[in-house]
Design a protein around this motif. Sequence first.
Motif, PDB file in Angstrom:
ATOM      1  N   ASN A 194       1.682   6.417   3.194  1.00  0.00           N
ATOM      2  CA  ASN A 194       2.691   6.509   4.256  1.00  0.00           C
ATOM      3  C   ASN A 194       3.605   7.722   4.188  1.00  0.00           C
ATOM      4  O   ASN A 194       4.246   8.062   5.182  1.00  0.00           O
ATOM      5  N   TYR A 231       5.480  -5.664 -12.740  1.00  0.00           N
ATOM      6  CA  TYR A 231       4.184  -5.222 -13.274  1.00  0.00           C
ATOM      7  C   TYR A 231       4.206  -3.743 -13.655  1.00  0.00           C
ATOM      8  O   TYR A 231       3.402  -3.284 -14.470  1.00  0.00           O
ATOM      9  N   SER A 271       4.830  -6.221   1.046  1.00  0.00           N
ATOM     10  CA  SER A 271       4.175  -6.659   2.294  1.00  0.00           C
ATOM     11  C   SER A 271       5.183  -7.107   3.353  1.00  0.00           C
ATOM     12  O   SER A 271       4.830  -7.195   4.530  1.00  0.00           O
ATOM     13  N   GLY A 318      -1.876 -10.520   0.437  1.00  0.00           N
ATOM     14  CA  GLY A 318      -0.845 -10.152  -0.539  1.00  0.00           C
ATOM     15  C   GLY A 318       0.550 -10.335   0.039  1.00  0.00           C
ATOM     16  O   GLY A 318       1.041  -9.463   0.759  1.00  0.00           O
ATOM     17  N   GLN A 375      -3.456  -0.566   0.479  1.00  0.00           N
ATOM     18  CA  GLN A 375      -2.311   0.151  -0.088  1.00  0.00           C
ATOM     19  C   GLN A 375      -2.747   1.106  -1.197  1.00  0.00           C
ATOM     20  O   GLN A 375      -3.750   0.900  -1.859  1.00  0.00           O
ATOM     21  N   LYS A 376      -1.924   2.149  -1.386  1.00  0.00           N
ATOM     22  CA  LYS A 376      -2.056   2.973  -2.574  1.00  0.00           C
ATOM     23  C   LYS A 376      -1.512   2.166  -3.756  1.00  0.00           C
ATOM     24  O   LYS A 376      -0.726   1.243  -3.497  1.00  0.00           O
ATOM     25  N   ARG A 431       3.844 -18.949  -1.418  1.00  0.00           N
ATOM     26  CA  ARG A 431       4.177 -17.632  -0.846  1.00  0.00           C
ATOM     27  C   ARG A 431       3.508 -17.450   0.507  1.00  0.00           C
ATOM     28  O   ARG A 431       4.128 -16.981   1.456  1.00  0.00           O
ATOM     29  N   LEU A 489     -11.400  -6.986  -3.473  1.00  0.00           N
ATOM     30  CA  LEU A 489     -10.979  -7.346  -2.108  1.00  0.00           C
ATOM     31  C   LEU A 489     -11.642  -6.445  -1.067  1.00  0.00           C
ATOM     32  O   LEU A 489     -12.068  -6.925  -0.007  1.00  0.00           O
ATOM     33  N   CYS A 538      -2.486  -5.598   0.746  1.00  0.00           N
ATOM     34  CA  CYS A 538      -1.217  -5.162   0.148  1.00  0.00           C
ATOM     35  C   CYS A 538      -1.032  -5.847  -1.204  1.00  0.00           C
ATOM     36  O   CYS A 538      -0.075  -6.593  -1.412  1.00  0.00           O
ATOM     37  N   THR A 539      -2.011  -5.608  -2.073  1.00  0.00           N
ATOM     38  CA  THR A 539      -1.965  -6.152  -3.438  1.00  0.00           C
ATOM     39  C   THR A 539      -1.989  -4.967  -4.410  1.00  0.00           C
ATOM     40  O   THR A 539      -2.176  -3.824  -3.982  1.00  0.00           O
ATOM     41  N   MET A 566      -3.263  -2.391  -7.514  1.00  0.00           N
ATOM     42  CA  MET A 566      -4.523  -1.636  -7.527  1.00  0.00           C
ATOM     43  C   MET A 566      -5.684  -2.317  -8.260  1.00  0.00           C
ATOM     44  O   MET A 566      -6.839  -2.109  -7.907  1.00  0.00           O
ATOM     45  N   GLY A 625       3.682 -10.237  -1.240  1.00  0.00           N
ATOM     46  CA  GLY A 625       4.575  -9.895  -2.349  1.00  0.00           C
ATOM     47  C   GLY A 625       5.729  -9.035  -1.897  1.00  0.00           C
ATOM     48  O   GLY A 625       6.178  -9.116  -0.746  1.00  0.00           O
ATOM     49  N   PHE A 626       6.194  -8.156  -2.792  1.00  0.00           N
ATOM     50  CA  PHE A 626       7.383  -7.343  -2.540  1.00  0.00           C
ATOM     51  C   PHE A 626       7.217  -6.429  -1.322  1.00  0.00           C
ATOM     52  O   PHE A 626       8.015  -6.464  -0.389  1.00  0.00           O
TER      53      PHE A 626
HETATM   54  N1  LIG Z   1       3.509   2.842   0.051  1.00  0.00           N
HETATM   55  C1  LIG Z   1       4.669   2.514  -0.458  1.00  0.00           C
HETATM   56  O1  LIG Z   1       5.678   3.124  -0.119  1.00  0.00           O
HETATM   57  C2  LIG Z   1       4.721   1.390  -1.453  1.00  0.00           C
HETATM   58  C3  LIG Z   1       5.944   0.905  -1.938  1.00  0.00           C
HETATM   59  C4  LIG Z   1       5.922  -0.163  -2.831  1.00  0.00           C
HETATM   60  C5  LIG Z   1       4.712  -0.719  -3.242  1.00  0.00           C
HETATM   61  N2  LIG Z   1       3.555  -0.189  -2.763  1.00  0.00           N
HETATM   62  C6  LIG Z   1       2.239  -0.709  -3.193  1.00  0.00           C
HETATM   63  O2  LIG Z   1       2.001  -1.974  -2.601  1.00  0.00           O
HETATM   64  C7  LIG Z   1       1.079  -2.715  -3.419  1.00  0.00           C
HETATM   65  C8  LIG Z   1       1.620  -4.109  -3.604  1.00  0.00           C
HETATM   66  O3  LIG Z   1       2.795  -4.030  -4.369  1.00  0.00           O
HETATM   67  P1  LIG Z   1       3.842  -5.221  -4.468  1.00  0.00           P
HETATM   68  O4  LIG Z   1       4.952  -4.721  -5.304  1.00  0.00           O
HETATM   69  O5  LIG Z   1       4.112  -5.797  -3.134  1.00  0.00           O
HETATM   70  O6  LIG Z   1       2.987  -6.286  -5.335  1.00  0.00           O
HETATM   71  P2  LIG Z   1       3.342  -7.809  -5.630  1.00  0.00           P
HETATM   72  O7  LIG Z   1       2.805  -8.115  -6.977  1.00  0.00           O
HETATM   73  O8  LIG Z   1       4.783  -8.072  -5.351  1.00  0.00           O
HETATM   74  O9  LIG Z   1       2.508  -8.601  -4.515  1.00  0.00           O
HETATM   75  C9  LIG Z   1       1.120  -8.691  -4.542  1.00  0.00           C
HETATM   76  C10 LIG Z   1       0.743 -10.071  -4.004  1.00  0.00           C
HETATM   77  O10 LIG Z   1      -0.676 -10.097  -3.867  1.00  0.00           O
HETATM   78  C11 LIG Z   1      -1.140 -11.390  -4.237  1.00  0.00           C
HETATM   79  N3  LIG Z   1      -2.564 -11.286  -4.616  1.00  0.00           N
HETATM   80  C12 LIG Z   1      -3.118 -10.642  -5.677  1.00  0.00           C
HETATM   81  N4  LIG Z   1      -4.455 -10.777  -5.672  1.00  0.00           N
HETATM   82  C13 LIG Z   1      -4.765 -11.522  -4.579  1.00  0.00           C
HETATM   83  C14 LIG Z   1      -5.992 -12.004  -4.031  1.00  0.00           C
HETATM   84  N5  LIG Z   1      -7.174 -11.768  -4.608  1.00  0.00           N
HETATM   85  N6  LIG Z   1      -5.933 -12.746  -2.909  1.00  0.00           N
HETATM   86  C15 LIG Z   1      -4.755 -13.032  -2.315  1.00  0.00           C
HETATM   87  N7  LIG Z   1      -3.555 -12.601  -2.789  1.00  0.00           N
HETATM   88  C16 LIG Z   1      -3.568 -11.846  -3.905  1.00  0.00           C
HETATM   89  C17 LIG Z   1      -0.232 -11.781  -5.402  1.00  0.00           C
HETATM   90  O11 LIG Z   1      -0.230 -13.183  -5.590  1.00  0.00           O
HETATM   91  C18 LIG Z   1       1.119 -11.227  -4.942  1.00  0.00           C
HETATM   92  O12 LIG Z   1       1.864 -12.194  -4.213  1.00  0.00           O
HETATM   93  C19 LIG Z   1       0.964  -1.918  -4.741  1.00  0.00           C
HETATM   94  O13 LIG Z   1      -0.273  -1.265  -4.785  1.00  0.00           O
HETATM   95  C20 LIG Z   1       2.133  -0.936  -4.686  1.00  0.00           C
HETATM   96  O14 LIG Z   1       1.873   0.293  -5.354  1.00  0.00           O
HETATM   97  C21 LIG Z   1       3.542   0.826  -1.871  1.00  0.00           C
END
Ligand SMILES: NC(=O)c1ccc[n+]([C@@H]2O[C@H](COP(=O)([O-])OP(=O)(O)OC[C@H]3O[C@@H](n4cnc5c(N)ncnc54)[C@H](O)[C@@H]3O)[C@@H](O)[C@H]2O)c1
Length: 346
Positions: free
Chosen positions: A124, A165, A16, A11, A95-96, A41, A81, A72-73, A75, A13-14
């Motif tokens: 965290n 999302y 990670s 994952g 991740q949560k 990405r 996964l 880190c994708t 829920m 994304g944002f």
């Molecule tokens: N703990 C914290 O403080 C905190 C803060 C923000 C976000 N989060 C959590 O982090 C998680 C990710 O959030 P985000 O905003 O980064 O999401 P995001 O959508 O920006 O990124 C997720 C990435 O995962 C990839 N992905 C999805 N399914 C996949 C698969 N099967 N194989 C490979 N890649 C795959 C997507 O293409 C995307 O690039 C969420 O569960 C969110 O709640 C936690």
Amino acid sequence: MNKPLNGLLIGCGFFSRNHLHGWSDVEGAEIGAVCDLDPARAEAYAKEYSIPEFHVDASILKSGAFDFVDICTTMDTHEDLVALAVEAGVPVIVQKPFAPDIETCRRIQANAEAAGVRVMLHENFRFQNVFRRLRDILDSGEIGETTFARLSWRNDIDVYTNQPYLTKTKRFMIMDVGIHMIDLARFLMGNADAVTCLNQSVKEGIAGEDAATMLLRHDNAATSIIDVSYASHRTPSLFPQTLGEIEGRLGTVQILQGEVLRIHSNRTTRDEKVEDDGRSWTSEPWIQIQDSVPKTQQHFIDALRSGQAFETSAEDSLQTYSLAEAAYQSADTGKLIEISSLEEVD
Ligand SMILES: NC(=O)c1ccc[n+]([C@@H]2O[C@H](COP(=O)([O-])OP(=O)(O)OC[C@H]3O[C@@H](n4cnc5c(N)ncnc54)[C@H](O)[C@@H]3O)[C@@H](O)[C@H]2O)c1
């Protein structure tokens, strides 16, 4: 000296980015490859964070090259996964939120347990320095047995630009931030066995709730009020601070703005300012959250190496997610929900 454990991060994304920075601060582990469905990405993150390999297919986990996987994708993807990692026999930090509902959380946990694969939730907030210090104060007995807590997270940070999302997520605020607060309530106050909750959708055009007020009953009859909102307008913004207080039979600890703990005990009052660790890659306003990421990861690696239990193992987290499920049921029905009533559904 043990060889560092080799991890795959899934994952790109944002959030990670914080994981990848975080892993570089962790002792005893390194990320050998990243994976994202979007090849551009995956390639860009591998280049930016000097990771040797990138992949688009998570089944690379079956290669035998990885000692752990960091998922880190969002829920909705976690069940598949984690199942893949379980099939490959690779320990997981995920991740949560764990999954959108308690039945899915239970399936994921049961599948991993049956295969003997260890799974930890990346939860965290409890690893923030301010809450580790608060836990130490409670353990010292200074305020006595806990009787009441209020944990409050209210701000209007624009989460929707970085995480679009979230506008479409039906179970939004409790799953996004409430889950951190429920975990914190359990960390600080012990388990809870009943919940009442009211939800609100303040911002127009979103699918789920953006504010929730929960009341938890703990095992020792203590109560916690948890209130979370992304629709609270204040200047300066309080993001990402959790404020509140914990009362005990002998005193109170207030959690004040600026990571200050005000301790009232023995008819005296003192303030303790808790500092985050200085890291080159953290930046306002996210520092408090970013700083807790490598601490969470370090706990995962240390427990993996030592064989000790994860604080937020999948099994332990079922209690956190039962409370979230109960909160949604309470908001839907207007009733107090006993956690035992959820267990009877099985
Ligand atoms: N703990 C914290 O403080 C905190 C803060 C923000 C976000 N989060 C959590 O982090 C998680 C990710 O959030 P985000 O905003 O980064 O999401 P995001 O959508 O920006 O990124 C997720 C990435 O995962 C990839 N992905 C999805 N399914 C996949 C698969 N099967 N194989 C490979 N890649 C795959 C997507 O293409 C995307 O690039 C969420 O569960 C969110 O709640 C936690």
